[in-house]
Design a protein around this motif. Structure first.
Motif, PDB file in Angstrom:
ATOM      1  N   PHE A 110      -7.389  -4.280  -3.898  1.00  0.00           N
ATOM      2  CA  PHE A 110      -6.901  -4.561  -2.548  1.00  0.00           C
ATOM      3  C   PHE A 110      -5.768  -3.606  -2.161  1.00  0.00           C
ATOM      4  O   PHE A 110      -5.659  -3.201  -1.001  1.00  0.00           O
ATOM      5  CB  PHE A 110      -6.431  -6.008  -2.447  1.00  0.00           C
ATOM      6  N   ASP A 114      -5.624  -0.991   0.915  1.00  0.00           N
ATOM      7  CA  ASP A 114      -4.438  -1.038   1.771  1.00  0.00           C
ATOM      8  C   ASP A 114      -3.906   0.368   2.032  1.00  0.00           C
ATOM      9  O   ASP A 114      -3.639   0.755   3.181  1.00  0.00           O
ATOM     10  CB  ASP A 114      -3.369  -1.895   1.074  1.00  0.00           C
ATOM     11  N   SER A 152      -1.515  -7.703   0.363  1.00  0.00           N
ATOM     12  CA  SER A 152      -2.421  -7.088  -0.608  1.00  0.00           C
ATOM     13  C   SER A 152      -1.923  -7.296  -2.032  1.00  0.00           C
ATOM     14  O   SER A 152      -2.732  -7.505  -2.953  1.00  0.00           O
ATOM     15  CB  SER A 152      -2.581  -5.594  -0.318  1.00  0.00           C
ATOM     16  N   ALA A 157      -7.582 -10.373   0.467  1.00  0.00           N
ATOM     17  CA  ALA A 157      -8.579  -9.314   0.696  1.00  0.00           C
ATOM     18  C   ALA A 157      -8.555  -8.738   2.104  1.00  0.00           C
ATOM     19  O   ALA A 157      -9.474  -7.994   2.472  1.00  0.00           O
ATOM     20  CB  ALA A 157      -9.973  -9.854   0.391  1.00  0.00           C
ATOM     21  N   SER A 159      -6.962  -6.361   3.372  1.00  0.00           N
ATOM     22  CA  SER A 159      -6.907  -4.898   3.405  1.00  0.00           C
ATOM     23  C   SER A 159      -8.305  -4.294   3.417  1.00  0.00           C
ATOM     24  O   SER A 159      -8.515  -3.203   3.965  1.00  0.00           O
ATOM     25  CB  SER A 159      -6.118  -4.371   2.205  1.00  0.00           C
TER      26      SER A 159
END
Length: 441
Positions: A110, A114, A152, A157, A159
């Motif tokens: 994640f 990001d 993140s 989730a 991102s």
């Protein structure tokens, strides 16, 4: 970047300076990506300490849900055996290394999405002609923003959705229709809210070919001096073109295939938990929505379903109006669609804010807001949330009846959001040029 490496003997001094400037920009962004990644990794390590020493956990409760669903997948079972897993099975499959390698894997994944989202923001703005400084500063609004950084790092989730939406916009702007359609279908499959962009995307495709400005046409059509040619040109701008048909077919077929594959594998529970639940959910817990208290009081009434249906009407009307008016500027139309959808949704939580915050940096180069006005809007937005969080805390942790105060705070937050949308629309440069600050970089 491609032109940077095409160095020939005919390159002049100016060409070398441009190439050097581009290389320096790329180098600077790599440094910022490293800083952004380091900060998020530090939060993951801190979260591990907090999870083991404090009663209040740092890790998002959804991360435990993802992890349990991944465990069921590794055992050859359905991820929906884990209660409250209401996501695509792709998410459970992607996190199976949590079981085989390390529980940190999902958080690292994640964090990667990001940072990649911040990279996409920079790339989109550069492709749109913004200067390196403007593109960098706009990208840092996401990369160094504490909200996505913490979300993140906690194992949420969102991102992934930010990356999929930004990549869809990037591909559409580069006229890669098929790839954009595939990415859009995947985004809708992962989380259904990007379906709100459908009309705006349809109108954006081939909008240069004989498209009349919808704002002008609608205004003229409602006056007594309506010219039949205006109506004809407006309807012509809505016609199906090859790119529009191609995008719709590719996106539709991709989405149907994904749905069919997982339906065959997991059955009805996949359809309900992934899609239908989010439409018919009866979540009456306190949230930022201006409708929450009304839905809470009418939860057991026979008119409850009719009321829930009516709450969709303002969203639909605004989504259509935004698409007709702003479709030529895809980042703006997607931002406004997301913002108004979240603002008027019957369930509105903090993680929903990331849906439009990842799009906001794309608007910054064309916003003519002064620093003090920007600061006022930001303070109002955070203040409204603070006023909501205080009575919510007393309800959740102290057991006090603060429903009225939460509702009033939600109405104030809604008012602030309306003011923010109005201000952004009023201070946005629609002409396609860049701001003075961008040119001066």
């Amino acid at each position: 970047m491609r032109d940077t490496w095409q160095v020939t003997g005919s390159m002049g001094k100016g060409d070398h300076q441009v190439s050097k400037h581009i290389i320096m920009e790329a180098s600077n962004m790599k440094t910022w990506y490293a800083v952004a990644t380091g900060l998020r990794l530090a939060l993951v390590l801190y979260g591990e300490w907090q999870d083991h020493t404090m009663a209040v956990k740092f890790t998002d409760v959804d991360y435990y849900v993802f992890n349990d669903a991944a465990k069921f997948v590794t055992m050859g079972q359905s991820p929906y055996n884990r209660a409250t897993f209401r996501y695509t099975p792709l998410l459970a499959w992607a996190l199976t290394p949590n079981i085989f390698l390390h529980p940190f894997f999902g958080k690292l994944l994640f964090i990667l999405f990001d940072v990649l989202s911040g990279s996409l923001i920079f790339t989109i703005l550069k492709n749109n002609g913004c200067s390196g400084t403007t593109s960098t500063m706009s990208s840092l609004l996401w990369l160094l923003n504490p909200l996505p950084m913490v979300v993140s790092s906690r194992g949420n989730a969102e991102s992934v959705m930010a990356y999929l939406v930004l990549q869809t916009i990037s591909l559409l702007q580069r006229r890669k229709t098929v790839l954009a359609a595939l990415m859009y279908a995947l985004a809708v499959h992962v989380k259904i809210y990007p379906v709100t962009y459908a009309l705006a995307v349809y109108l954006y495709l081939d909008h240069e070919e004989g498209t009349l400005d919808p704002k002008t046409s609608v205004k003229e059509m409602v006056t007594k001096k309506t010219d039949s040619s205006v109506v004809v040109r407006f309807l012509w701008s809505l016609r199906p073109t090859w790119n529009r048909i191609k995008f719709g077919l590719v996106a539709g077929v991709t989405l149907v295939l994904l749905t069919a594959v997982f339906y065959v594998k997991y059955g009805w529970i996949f359809l309900y938990e992934t899609y239908l639940y989010h439409i018919v959910r009866k979540d009456i817990r306190h949230n930022f929505s201006p409708y929450f208290y009304m839905l809470y009081l009418t939860a057991g009434d026979e008119t409850s379903f009719f009321i829930k249906f009516l709450t969709f009407c303002p969203q639909i009307l605004l989504l259509v109006a935004i698409a007709l008016r702003f479709h030529k500027d895809l980042p703006l139309s997607c931002f406004l669609c997301t913002f108004t959808f979240v603002m008027l949704n019957k369930v509105c939580t903090s993680q929903y804010f990331l849906w439009y915050l990842c799009l906001l940096p794309l608007l910054v180069p064309r916003l003519t807001l002064t620093w003090w006005r920007t600061a006022v809007l930001s303070m109002l937005w955070f203040l409204a949330q603070g006023l909501w969080l205080l009575p919510a805390y007393y309800l959740e942790f102290e057991g006090q009846n603060t429903f009225i105060y939460i509702w009033l705070a939600g109405l104030f937050f809604f008012t602030v959001n309306v003011f923010i949308v109005f201000t952004i629309i009023l201070h946005y440069d629609y002409k396609g040029g860049h701001l003075t600050s961008s040119k001066a970089d």
